[in-house]
Design a protein around this motif. Structure first.
Motif, PDB file in Angstrom:
ATOM      1  N   ILE A 197     115.129 -68.671 -49.375  1.00 15.29           N
ATOM      2  CA  ILE A 197     113.746 -68.291 -49.071  1.00 15.29           C
ATOM      3  C   ILE A 197     113.752 -67.781 -47.636  1.00 15.29           C
ATOM      4  O   ILE A 197     114.427 -68.350 -46.768  1.00 15.29           O
ATOM      5  N   PHE A 198     113.029 -66.723 -47.375  1.00 14.10           N
ATOM      6  CA  PHE A 198     113.086 -66.140 -46.045  1.00 14.10           C
ATOM      7  C   PHE A 198     111.712 -65.648 -45.606  1.00 14.10           C
ATOM      8  O   PHE A 198     110.803 -65.449 -46.407  1.00 14.10           O
ATOM      9  N   ARG A 199     111.611 -65.426 -44.301  1.00 14.44           N
ATOM     10  CA  ARG A 199     110.353 -65.004 -43.697  1.00 14.44           C
ATOM     11  C   ARG A 199     110.658 -64.120 -42.489  1.00 14.44           C
ATOM     12  O   ARG A 199     111.642 -64.347 -41.776  1.00 14.44           O
ATOM     13  N   LYS A 200     109.830 -63.115 -42.269  1.00 13.54           N
ATOM     14  CA  LYS A 200     109.973 -62.232 -41.095  1.00 13.54           C
ATOM     15  C   LYS A 200     108.675 -62.267 -40.296  1.00 13.54           C
ATOM     16  O   LYS A 200     107.584 -62.134 -40.864  1.00 13.54           O
ATOM     17  N   ILE A 201     108.790 -62.500 -38.973  1.00 16.16           N
ATOM     18  CA  ILE A 201     107.649 -62.386 -38.061  1.00 16.16           C
ATOM     19  C   ILE A 201     107.858 -61.115 -37.258  1.00 16.16           C
ATOM     20  O   ILE A 201     108.726 -61.050 -36.384  1.00 16.16           O
ATOM     21  N   GLN A 202     107.075 -60.119 -37.536  1.00 18.70           N
ATOM     22  CA  GLN A 202     107.324 -58.790 -37.007  1.00 18.70           C
ATOM     23  C   GLN A 202     107.087 -58.680 -35.501  1.00 18.70           C
ATOM     24  O   GLN A 202     107.832 -58.010 -34.802  1.00 18.70           O
ATOM     25  N   ARG A 203     106.085 -59.341 -34.965  1.00 18.75           N
ATOM     26  CA  ARG A 203     105.758 -59.108 -33.549  1.00 18.75           C
ATOM     27  C   ARG A 203     106.842 -59.649 -32.617  1.00 18.75           C
ATOM     28  O   ARG A 203     106.948 -59.214 -31.462  1.00 18.75           O
ATOM     29  N   ILE A 204     107.664 -60.624 -33.097  1.00 18.38           N
ATOM     30  CA  ILE A 204     108.794 -61.093 -32.295  1.00 18.38           C
ATOM     31  C   ILE A 204     110.124 -60.692 -32.928  1.00 18.38           C
ATOM     32  O   ILE A 204     111.183 -61.123 -32.468  1.00 18.38           O
ATOM     33  N   LYS A 205     110.061 -59.898 -33.977  1.00 21.56           N
ATOM     34  CA  LYS A 205     111.248 -59.379 -34.664  1.00 21.56           C
ATOM     35  C   LYS A 205     112.223 -60.501 -35.027  1.00 21.56           C
ATOM     36  O   LYS A 205     113.436 -60.394 -34.851  1.00 21.56           O
ATOM     37  N   ALA A 206     111.686 -61.581 -35.552  1.00 18.35           N
ATOM     38  CA  ALA A 206     112.510 -62.736 -35.894  1.00 18.35           C
ATOM     39  C   ALA A 206     112.488 -62.971 -37.396  1.00 18.35           C
ATOM     40  O   ALA A 206     111.431 -62.876 -38.031  1.00 18.35           O
ATOM     41  N   SER A 207     113.639 -63.291 -37.968  1.00 20.71           N
ATOM     42  CA  SER A 207     113.734 -63.611 -39.391  1.00 20.71           C
ATOM     43  C   SER A 207     114.315 -65.010 -39.552  1.00 20.71           C
ATOM     44  O   SER A 207     115.163 -65.450 -38.761  1.00 20.71           O
ATOM     45  N   TYR A 208     113.849 -65.702 -40.596  1.00 24.35           N
ATOM     46  CA  TYR A 208     114.194 -67.097 -40.821  1.00 24.35           C
ATOM     47  C   TYR A 208     114.554 -67.298 -42.287  1.00 24.35           C
ATOM     48  O   TYR A 208     113.995 -66.636 -43.175  1.00 24.35           O
ATOM     49  N   ASP A 209     115.477 -68.253 -42.543  1.00 26.38           N
ATOM     50  CA  ASP A 209     115.888 -68.576 -43.907  1.00 26.38           C
ATOM     51  C   ASP A 209     115.818 -70.077 -44.122  1.00 26.38           C
ATOM     52  O   ASP A 209     116.063 -70.871 -43.196  1.00 26.38           O
TER      53      ASP A 209
END
Length: 815
Positions: A197-209
């Motif tokens: 499962i993953f998520r992207k926060i665009q304003r800090i250009k960070a991706s998480y799994d």
């Protein structure tokens, strides 16, 4: 002898990699146990359904980029609850964010993620780390789906699933339902699937799994977690129909025509692993236009595939680069033979595709099988005799059958061996062809080293049989900061896969060494650094001649403000021997060495105004000879629903030399000046996640002016001549405008309205001013086309389930 020693070394390296001790790389796999629900949550993006309250949750996400391995902060934590019922699997996610008003939520068309936060899941029903299906929803509610394999992400794969997204006071939330009919898993009372499962926060250009993904390795599928708890479900019948109806009104050169079309696509799940796809009486009239150019090279221009049937699910068929789908329904293979008094009055620009089908899938033991078959119709040209007024027809393309067969066996995590065969059989005495290739990628258990290669053969039967071969072998390090590769490939002069594939250069050997450096964690200044160094040596095989030696260094950087930039240099310390430009076997053209340098820059994509540029300058070791390539682009996002992209690409080639013609004794080379300008504009207004309006414009202009002509000497040098007096100066224009309205009114169902305006011309003179050029372009006949196309998706399971619910309601009422 050197080639044989290289191949022996590479094969020995392959053996060493394959025979290494199979050690576990100690990848930690999280596990989550989910529960079954008797009632289904409403898929609207709001997590207020009672079913979610006690559902098991996946938490403790880990950052993938830019700080690989860093735990996700509590202020932006992610909580994902998972359920299943008899029809599918459900995900309910809360993405915490202390500033909900800053969540990026640009509206795009389906599969068009842009300036967006997004949430997604990958599911592997066979839990083999080989192939996952990816489902993504953005904060604006837009869907994206893809197939992920060890080769990368295939976004051409499309699925029918359900999702919703909402901004709330905690951040934003998303709900997803994936029907079992869209997944692949074996029969069994108890299921255990690979999942991340993953998520992207665009304003800090960070991706998480959810399950940690190590960026030192290049394969995402290796890092699945485990989904447990699904019991007593069976793969459902996978059967769907997508009929279409379309109508076209065409106006060209004062004539208006209209036509109506109908056909259907069928998709059937043969079993839990394999799918049958068929298109009956297909209609590709609304495909995007091709970016045609003035092509002065010895080779044909290759176009990207625009037809939906040929772009979806191409993972297996693209193996080895042996199948070029544009050949199926492409241009006719011959041009009519005419006498002095005859003229070709009608010549088909495209061959009609009668039908096509493909079967593809992968077994639980990792064997992927793909089979494609297409049939094209007979096409004729019309020829008129001006003296007798006699009209005759001549076949320029007979009935033809195209097929491709692929076997791809995966093993030991990321390794694979593949067999690919393509075949084209044409009716009558027309040309037939066959090509076969064996490919291998052997990767050690730790996923750090790889050996790869291929052996391919082509057969062309056109009166006589022509046989050609192509071989490649290489060894590379694919993990860590420091990476390298050595490889070589050899292609014989008779290699030809152009009936079903695409091939250009032949009769050469090429040997390459590459070293690359990358950072795995951000520094004080940069988030990413990539440095690459390449050496390439080329020679002609028959008869042997040195062709070229190239050194290349390129680099790219991403700074803390997420600006991307880089550049590089490339040079040839020795003069080149171009073995293709003379267009005659065993001849070559001497080309002076060059020094090439370039820089590029791309601004922060999060900003409303984004721009990019590239400047590339070739300086040749010859007075007055250079080549300048430039690209400029601007993208402005007025608001989340509306954006405009403009690209301007001018290029200039001064004093280049190229083929001009030949006769029985001489080859003629011309010295020429070429100027090219390309303008492209795309404007898109997206009303909501299902409806959009797009305007696409392109004008391409290129002119060429010949200054002097030469005859080509046998040593590759040039001698001035006055024997060649043809006018080769020319100007080419291509103008295209598309205005497209698209509405996804139901899952898998779409209504598209398209207006198209297009024209082109080729003038036998050059150096026109802008006004004169446009006057002459628009004096040409212009195509004006308006079309409407309706496709409707019918799913067997939805119809069956809906019928059962209606029957149950009637029974309750009667009782």
């Amino acid at each position: 002898m050197k080639i044989k020693l290289l191949i022996i070394f590479l094969l020995f390296s392959s053996f060493l990699v394959y025979s290494q001790k199979k050690e576990d790389d100690h990848i930690v796999r999280k596990k989550v146990l989910i529960a079954k629900t008797s009632s289904s949550p409403k898929i609207d993006g709001i997590l207020d359904d009672a079913e979610w309250q006690n559902a098991p949750a996946a938490t403790n996400f880990i950052e993938r980029n830019p700080n690989n391995g860093k735990p996700q902060a509590d202020s932006i934590k992610t909580e994902v609850r998972i359920l299943y019922d008899d029809t599918g699997i459900y995900f309910g996610a809360q993405m915490y964010d202390p500033t909900p008003n800053k969540i990026a939520k640009e509206l795009t068309e389906r599969d068009g993620i842009s300036n967006d936060d997004f949430f997604g899941v990958t599911l592997n029903g066979y839990n083999d780390k080989q192939q996952s299906l990816e489902f993504v929803v953005t904060a604006a509610g837009v869907q994206f789906d893809a197939k992920i394999t060890t080769d990368g992400e295939d976004s051409t794969w499309n699925s029918i699933w359900y999702s919703g997204a909402k901004i709330n006071e905690k951040g934003w939330s998303a709900e997803i339902k994936i029907p079992y009919s869209e997944l692949r898993f074996p029969k069994g009372n108890v299921q255990e699937w690979g999942m991340n499962i993953f998520r992207k926060i665009q304003r800090i250009k960070a991706s998480y799994d959810w399950n940690f993904v190590d960026n030192a390795k290049d394969s995402y599928t290796l890092f699945d977690g485990v989904l447990q708890g699904i019991e007593n479900i069976n793969p459902p019948t996978r059967l769907s129909f997508t009929p279409y109806f379309s109508t076209y009104i065409n106006s060209y050169d004062g004539k208006t025509t209209a036509n109506f079309n109908g056909g259907m696509d069928v998709k059937y799940g043969i079993n839990d692993a394999f799918t049958f796809d068929m298109t009956l009486i297909p209609d590709f009239g609304q495909a995007n236009f091709d970016n045609s150019i003035l092509n002065l090279s010895p080779f044909e221009q290759q176009f990207s595939e625009q037809r939906t049937f040929f772009t979806e699910g191409t993972e297996l068929f693209s193996k080895g680069g042996m199948f070029y789908s544009r050949r199926v329904g492409g241009e006719p293979t011959v041009y009519p033979t005419t006498s002095d008094n005859e003229e070709v009055t009608e010549y088909p620009s495209k061959v009609k595709l009668f039908n096509a089908f493909k079967i593809s899938g992968r077994t639980k033991k990792g064997l992927g099988i793909g089979f494609f078959n297409g049939v094209t119709q007979k096409m004729e040209a019309t020829i008129v005799n001006h003296e007798t007024s006699e009209v005759r027809k001549e076949v320029v393309e007979p009935w033809a059958n195209y097929n491709i067969l692929v076997f791809d066996q995966r093993f030991n995590g990321n390794s694979s061996v593949s067999l690919v065969n393509t075949n084209v059989t044409r009716d009558g005495n027309f040309r037939d062809a066959n090509a076969t290739g064996i490919l291998w990628d052997i990767i050690n258990k730790k996923n750090t080293y790889k050996t790869f290669g291929s052996l391919k053969g082509s057969w062309v039967m056109d009166g006589e049989t022509k046989f050609g071969t192509r071989g490649e072998a290489g060894f590379e390090k694919i993990a860590g900061k420091h990476r390298f590769s050595i490889n070589g490939n050899v292609t014989t002069k008779d290699w030809d896969i152009n009936d079903a594939g695409f091939s250009t250069k032949t009769n050469f050997g090429n040997y390459n060494a590459w070293y690359g450096y990358r950072i795995l964690q951000p520094t004080k200044t940069f988030n990413n650094i990539y440095l690459n160094f390449n050496l390439n040596y080329f020679h002609r095989l028959e008869p042997f001649i040195f062709q070229n030696f190239i050194f290349n260094h390129n680099n790219s950087f991403t700074d803390k403000n997420f600006r991307n930039f880089g550049g590089g240099i490339e040079f040839t310390p020795f003069a080149q021997n171009d073995i293709y430009e003379p267009r005659t076997f065993a001849r070559h053209l001497k080309v002076p060495g060059y020094f090439d340098s370039w820089v590029w820059f791309e601004s922060d994509t999060r900003k409303k105004l984004q721009y990019n540029f590239t400047i590339d300058y070739y300086a040749f070791d010859e007075k007055g000879r250079n080549h300048v390539l430039t690209e400029f682009g601007i993208r402005y996002r007025f608001f989340d629903k509306f954006n405009v992209n403009w690209n301007f690409n001018p290029s200039f080639s001064n004093n280049e030399t190229g083929f001009a013609g030949k006769n029985d004794t001489d080859i003629f080379i011309g010295r020429r000046q070429r100027n090219t300008y390309e303008n492209a504009l795309t404007s898109k207004y997206t009303f909501n996640e299902k409806t959009s309006l797009t305007l696409t414009f392109r004008h391409y202009f290129s002119d060429v002016t010949y200054k002097k002509f030469y005859t080509l000497n046998h040593d590759g040098s040039l001698a001035e001549t006055n024997l060649f007096d043809q006018n080769l100066n020319g100007t080419y224009n291509a103008w295209n405008v598309d205005l497209r309205f698209s509405w996804w009114f139901a899952p898998g169902s779409q209504l598209t309205l398209l207006y198209r305006n297009a024209t082109s011309n080729y003038l036998e003179f050059s150096r026109l001013n802008v006004t004169k050029n446009y006057d002459m372009l628009f004096s040409e006949p212009t195509v004006n086309n308006f079309s409407i196309k309706l496709t409707y998706f019918l799913d067997y399971n939805r119809v069956k389930y809906g019928t059962k619910k209606k029957a149950a309601k009637k029974l309750i009422v009667k009782f």
